[in-house]
Design a protein around this motif. Structure first.
Motif, PDB file in Angstrom:
ATOM      1  N   PRO A  77       0.829  -1.212   0.000  1.00  0.00           N
ATOM      2  CA  PRO A  77       0.000   0.000   0.000  1.00  0.00           C
ATOM      3  C   PRO A  77       0.858   1.254   0.000  1.00  0.00           C
ATOM      4  O   PRO A  77       2.029   1.232   0.382  1.00  0.00           O
ATOM      5  CB  PRO A  77      -0.801  -0.127   1.306  1.00  0.00           C
ATOM      6  N   LEU A  78       0.261   2.383  -0.440  1.00  0.00           N
ATOM      7  CA  LEU A  78       0.956   3.659  -0.417  1.00  0.00           C
ATOM      8  C   LEU A  78       1.210   4.094   1.020  1.00  0.00           C
ATOM      9  O   LEU A  78       0.448   3.790   1.931  1.00  0.00           O
ATOM     10  CB  LEU A  78       0.127   4.720  -1.146  1.00  0.00           C
ATOM     11  N   GLU A  79       2.286   4.848   1.203  1.00  0.00           N
ATOM     12  CA  GLU A  79       2.607   5.351   2.533  1.00  0.00           C
ATOM     13  C   GLU A  79       1.792   6.611   2.814  1.00  0.00           C
ATOM     14  O   GLU A  79       1.641   7.472   1.955  1.00  0.00           O
ATOM     15  CB  GLU A  79       4.101   5.650   2.635  1.00  0.00           C
ATOM     16  N   THR A  80       1.260   6.716   4.032  1.00  0.00           N
ATOM     17  CA  THR A  80       0.462   7.877   4.410  1.00  0.00           C
ATOM     18  C   THR A  80       1.359   9.072   4.715  1.00  0.00           C
ATOM     19  O   THR A  80       2.484   8.921   5.200  1.00  0.00           O
ATOM     20  CB  THR A  80      -0.409   7.561   5.633  1.00  0.00           C
ATOM     21  N   ALA A  81       0.853  10.255   4.390  1.00  0.00           N
ATOM     22  CA  ALA A  81       1.565  11.489   4.723  1.00  0.00           C
ATOM     23  C   ALA A  81       1.189  11.998   6.107  1.00  0.00           C
ATOM     24  O   ALA A  81       1.803  12.946   6.602  1.00  0.00           O
ATOM     25  CB  ALA A  81       1.259  12.571   3.671  1.00  0.00           C
ATOM     26  N   TYR A  82       0.193  11.376   6.738  1.00  0.00           N
ATOM     27  CA  TYR A  82      -0.224  11.785   8.065  1.00  0.00           C
ATOM     28  C   TYR A  82       0.833  11.375   9.092  1.00  0.00           C
ATOM     29  O   TYR A  82       1.419  10.303   8.990  1.00  0.00           O
ATOM     30  CB  TYR A  82      -1.554  11.153   8.458  1.00  0.00           C
ATOM     31  N   PRO A  83       1.054  12.206  10.113  1.00  0.00           N
ATOM     32  CA  PRO A  83       1.907  11.767  11.222  1.00  0.00           C
ATOM     33  C   PRO A  83       1.308  10.544  11.912  1.00  0.00           C
ATOM     34  O   PRO A  83       0.101  10.277  11.810  1.00  0.00           O
ATOM     35  CB  PRO A  83       1.906  12.986  12.157  1.00  0.00           C
ATOM     36  N   ALA A  84       2.153   9.815  12.608  1.00  0.00           N
ATOM     37  CA  ALA A  84       1.699   8.588  13.271  1.00  0.00           C
ATOM     38  C   ALA A  84       0.573   8.861  14.265  1.00  0.00           C
ATOM     39  O   ALA A  84      -0.276   8.000  14.498  1.00  0.00           O
ATOM     40  CB  ALA A  84       2.872   7.917  13.974  1.00  0.00           C
ATOM     41  N   ALA A  85       0.559  10.070  14.856  1.00  0.00           N
ATOM     42  CA  ALA A  85      -0.492  10.402  15.825  1.00  0.00           C
ATOM     43  C   ALA A  85      -1.881  10.294  15.210  1.00  0.00           C
ATOM     44  O   ALA A  85      -2.858  10.034  15.920  1.00  0.00           O
ATOM     45  CB  ALA A  85      -0.276  11.820  16.368  1.00  0.00           C
ATOM     46  N   PHE A  86      -1.987  10.460  13.889  1.00  0.00           N
ATOM     47  CA  PHE A  86      -3.283  10.372  13.213  1.00  0.00           C
ATOM     48  C   PHE A  86      -3.470   9.028  12.516  1.00  0.00           C
ATOM     49  O   PHE A  86      -4.554   8.453  12.558  1.00  0.00           O
ATOM     50  CB  PHE A  86      -3.424  11.508  12.204  1.00  0.00           C
ATOM     51  N   SER A  87      -2.429   8.538  11.850  1.00  0.00           N
ATOM     52  CA  SER A  87      -2.571   7.290  11.096  1.00  0.00           C
ATOM     53  C   SER A  87      -2.731   6.072  12.000  1.00  0.00           C
ATOM     54  O   SER A  87      -3.290   5.055  11.588  1.00  0.00           O
ATOM     55  CB  SER A  87      -1.362   7.094  10.180  1.00  0.00           C
ATOM     56  N   GLU A  88      -2.264   6.176  13.251  1.00  0.00           N
ATOM     57  CA  GLU A  88      -2.319   5.024  14.145  1.00  0.00           C
ATOM     58  C   GLU A  88      -3.431   5.109  15.187  1.00  0.00           C
ATOM     59  O   GLU A  88      -3.600   4.187  15.978  1.00  0.00           O
ATOM     60  CB  GLU A  88      -0.973   4.862  14.856  1.00  0.00           C
ATOM     61  N   ARG A  89      -4.174   6.218  15.204  1.00  0.00           N
ATOM     62  CA  ARG A  89      -5.199   6.326  16.229  1.00  0.00           C
ATOM     63  C   ARG A  89      -6.392   5.443  15.888  1.00  0.00           C
ATOM     64  O   ARG A  89      -6.739   5.256  14.719  1.00  0.00           O
ATOM     65  CB  ARG A  89      -5.631   7.777  16.416  1.00  0.00           C
ATOM     66  N   ARG A  90      -6.993   4.903  16.904  1.00  0.00           N
ATOM     67  CA  ARG A  90      -8.103   3.964  16.723  1.00  0.00           C
ATOM     68  C   ARG A  90      -9.356   4.658  16.234  1.00  0.00           C
ATOM     69  O   ARG A  90     -10.071   4.145  15.379  1.00  0.00           O
ATOM     70  CB  ARG A  90      -8.370   3.238  18.047  1.00  0.00           C
ATOM     71  N   VAL A  91      -9.641   5.811  16.790  1.00  0.00           N
ATOM     72  CA  VAL A  91     -10.844   6.550  16.421  1.00  0.00           C
ATOM     73  C   VAL A  91     -10.559   8.032  16.603  1.00  0.00           C
ATOM     74  O   VAL A  91      -9.746   8.430  17.444  1.00  0.00           O
ATOM     75  CB  VAL A  91     -12.044   6.110  17.299  1.00  0.00           C
ATOM     76  N   SER A  92     -11.183   8.864  15.820  1.00  0.00           N
ATOM     77  CA  SER A  92     -10.974  10.306  15.903  1.00  0.00           C
ATOM     78  C   SER A  92     -11.668  10.888  17.131  1.00  0.00           C
ATOM     79  O   SER A  92     -12.799  10.501  17.451  1.00  0.00           O
ATOM     80  CB  SER A  92     -11.517  10.984  14.646  1.00  0.00           C
ATOM     81  N   PRO A  93     -11.006  11.846  17.832  1.00  0.00           N
ATOM     82  CA  PRO A  93     -11.672  12.522  18.955  1.00  0.00           C
ATOM     83  C   PRO A  93     -12.714  13.541  18.495  1.00  0.00           C
ATOM     84  O   PRO A  93     -13.417  14.118  19.327  1.00  0.00           O
ATOM     85  CB  PRO A  93     -10.517  13.224  19.686  1.00  0.00           C
ATOM     86  N   LEU A  94     -12.769  13.795  17.180  1.00  0.00           N
ATOM     87  CA  LEU A  94     -13.718  14.777  16.658  1.00  0.00           C
ATOM     88  C   LEU A  94     -15.051  14.110  16.345  1.00  0.00           C
ATOM     89  O   LEU A  94     -15.093  13.081  15.669  1.00  0.00           O
ATOM     90  CB  LEU A  94     -13.154  15.445  15.403  1.00  0.00           C
ATOM     91  N   LEU A  95     -16.117  14.700  16.854  1.00  0.00           N
ATOM     92  CA  LEU A  95     -17.469  14.208  16.590  1.00  0.00           C
ATOM     93  C   LEU A  95     -18.297  15.347  16.018  1.00  0.00           C
ATOM     94  O   LEU A  95     -17.890  16.515  16.062  1.00  0.00           O
ATOM     95  CB  LEU A  95     -18.128  13.681  17.869  1.00  0.00           C
ATOM     96  N   GLN A  96     -19.455  15.033  15.488  1.00  0.00           N
ATOM     97  CA  GLN A  96     -20.308  16.047  14.889  1.00  0.00           C
ATOM     98  C   GLN A  96     -21.536  16.298  15.752  1.00  0.00           C
ATOM     99  O   GLN A  96     -22.164  15.364  16.250  1.00  0.00           O
ATOM    100  CB  GLN A  96     -20.721  15.622  13.478  1.00  0.00           C
ATOM    101  N   LEU A  97     -21.833  17.597  15.925  1.00  0.00           N
ATOM    102  CA  LEU A  97     -23.013  18.020  16.677  1.00  0.00           C
ATOM    103  C   LEU A  97     -24.180  18.173  15.708  1.00  0.00           C
ATOM    104  O   LEU A  97     -24.048  18.831  14.669  1.00  0.00           O
ATOM    105  CB  LEU A  97     -22.736  19.342  17.384  1.00  0.00           C
ATOM    106  N   VAL A  98     -25.293  17.555  16.015  1.00  0.00           N
ATOM    107  CA  VAL A  98     -26.439  17.585  15.108  1.00  0.00           C
ATOM    108  C   VAL A  98     -27.645  18.198  15.809  1.00  0.00           C
ATOM    109  O   VAL A  98     -27.780  18.160  17.035  1.00  0.00           O
ATOM    110  CB  VAL A  98     -26.793  16.171  14.593  1.00  0.00           C
ATOM    111  N   ARG A  99     -28.500  18.765  14.986  1.00  0.00           N
ATOM    112  CA  ARG A  99     -29.744  19.364  15.469  1.00  0.00           C
ATOM    113  C   ARG A  99     -30.889  18.413  15.182  1.00  0.00           C
ATOM    114  O   ARG A  99     -31.074  17.951  14.053  1.00  0.00           O
ATOM    115  CB  ARG A  99     -29.978  20.705  14.769  1.00  0.00           C
ATOM    116  N   LEU A 100     -31.652  18.147  16.213  1.00  0.00           N
ATOM    117  CA  LEU A 100     -32.837  17.304  16.066  1.00  0.00           C
ATOM    118  C   LEU A 100     -34.065  18.192  15.983  1.00  0.00           C
ATOM    119  O   LEU A 100     -34.132  19.246  16.619  1.00  0.00           O
ATOM    120  CB  LEU A 100     -32.952  16.339  17.241  1.00  0.00           C
ATOM    121  N   SER A 101     -35.007  17.780  15.196  1.00  0.00           N
ATOM    122  CA  SER A 101     -36.238  18.562  15.042  1.00  0.00           C
ATOM    123  C   SER A 101     -37.433  17.673  15.365  1.00  0.00           C
ATOM    124  O   SER A 101     -37.317  16.448  15.425  1.00  0.00           O
ATOM    125  CB  SER A 101     -36.343  19.087  13.604  1.00  0.00           C
TER     126      SER A 101
END
Length: 395
Positions: A77-101
């Motif tokens: 596979p191609l090598e990632t340009a992301y630092p290891a802190a991102f390419s090796e993390r299990r899940v992103s700490p960023l989540l999305q806030l949604v509006r319910l109606s």
């Protein structure tokens, strides 16, 4: 009785016999040579005729084909340009806030219109942070966080008036834990990564340590500093995360400044201690000088008179009708309108951070040395910092 006559072989010894034999052999050989000489042309012609009858016409020559080189297929596979802190993390700490109606129906997928912005996970048990530009005036019951393909409701929420951040408690668990970068450790030109959506990363850079501001009178409890990050072509949302190469949180996106051609970023250095206060006391308390000031590093004058280039110039908020020094605050009788605070203890107000950001580092009740100029002359005094609650609950 007469004897039987034996055959006689004396003729073999006769010269005449051998002469006759020789003559026959010679005549035979001469006849063969003569015949060979006479028949050789005919034999050659016959051989050529036979060869010509058995020979087919050669096909026309085909043009030569270019040589083809077969390149083996790379299987790695191609090598990632992301630092290891991102390419090796299990899940992103960023989540999305949604509006319910009220029209939101269980089992029906949400659309892009439901997404308000992003939040950053602070703890594994569901505490997240975002900006007040995302929250606006929504109620907690109207909001949720996307986690593992479904919406997790919010159970608690606080707005912090001093930083422009909001802290929310969700029912999501197993979130990633975030580390932070102090605002004082950020420098111009720092390489950063903007996460505009979960696991969507863009390389950017810090282009200014402080976004330019107009001459505004601010309370000493307000930290107004905003980093300016490149990314005019990057589509981000309020609350999107800014990381360093080690995966530490530098800040979160507040909004985009067309004038400065960059994203305004709220520093994240105080999130950890602020959350600790929330968890222990259900509020955030700040040390207070009880003054209002204009940051001189953000102001241009036709004539500065006796004012220095940098410092906190104590001025009243004439729009809101508030004095430069609170009458019941800790600085009454110690500081006065027109004073310019240039230093608190060893912290020099050099323009990178405003008065409110410096006070974030102190605790209420601490006695600090305040130095500056008054009517163009140096002054110094001791002030015991007061306390003010800067959070309000989100209902």
């Amino acid at each position: 009785m007469a004897k039987k006559r034996e055959p006689s072989f004396h003729i073999l010894n006769s010269p005449i016999f051998w002469a006759a034999v020789f003559s026959v052999l010679v005549s035979t050989g001469v006849s063969w040579l003569f015949a060979q000489y006479r028949l050789e042309p005919q034999i050659e012609q016959l051989a050529q005729l036979i060869l010509s009858s058995n020979t087919t016409e050669a096909p026309p020559a085909q043009p030569s084909q270019p040589s083809v080189e077969i390149v083996p297929l790379e299987t790695r596979p191609l090598e990632t340009a992301y630092p290891a802190a991102f390419s090796e993390r299990r899940v992103s700490p960023l989540l999305q806030l949604v509006r319910l109606s009220p029209k939101t129906v269980a089992g029906v997928p949400l659309t892009e219109d439901h997404i308000l912005g992003d939040v950053v996970a602070l703890t594994s048990d569901g505490w997240v942070a975002t900006t007040q530009t995302v929250m606006k005036d929504y109620r907690l019951a109207d909001l949720g966080v996307l986690w593992n393909g479904e919406v997790k409701p919010l159970t608690l929420g606080y707005r912090d008036k001093s930083t422009g951040l909001a802290y929310l408690k969700t029912e999501a668990t197993g979130l990633s834990i975030t580390n932070f970068v102090r605002a004082a450790d950020v420098v111009t030109g720092s390489a950063v990564w903007m996460e505009s959506a979960p696991s969507v990363l863009h390389p950017e850079s810090i282009i200014r340590l402080r976004s330019p501001q107009v001459a505004t009178v601010l309370s000493s409890e307000v930290a107004s500093r905003r980093f300016l990050v490149s990314g005019a072509s990057t589509e981000a949302s309020p609350g999107s995360a800014i990381w360093d190469g080690a995966g530490r949180l530098i800040g979160v996106v507040e909004d985009y400044s067309d004038k400065d051609a960059g994203w305004r970023i709220i520093p994240a250095g105080m999130m950890s201690s602020d959350l600790a206060n929330l968890l222990s006391t259900n509020q955030i308390q700040r040390a207070s000088l009880g003054v209002r000031a204009i940051d001189l590093s953000q102001v241009t004058f036709a004539d500065r008179a006796n004012l220095p280039v940098r410092g906190a110039w104590l001025e009243p908020d004439r729009v809101k009708g508030l004095p430069a020094v609170d009458k019941k605050g800790p600085s009454i009788d110690l500081l006065q309108e027109g004073d310019v605070i240039e230093r608190i203890e060893r912290d020099i107000l050099d323009g990178n951070a405003d008065l409110g950001e410096h006070l974030l580092e102190y605790r209420s009740g601490a006695s600090v040395t305040v130095a500056g100029t008054r009517a163009g002359k140096p002054f110094e005094t001791k002030v015991t910092l007061g306390s003010v609650v800067t959070t309000e609950s989100i209902k």
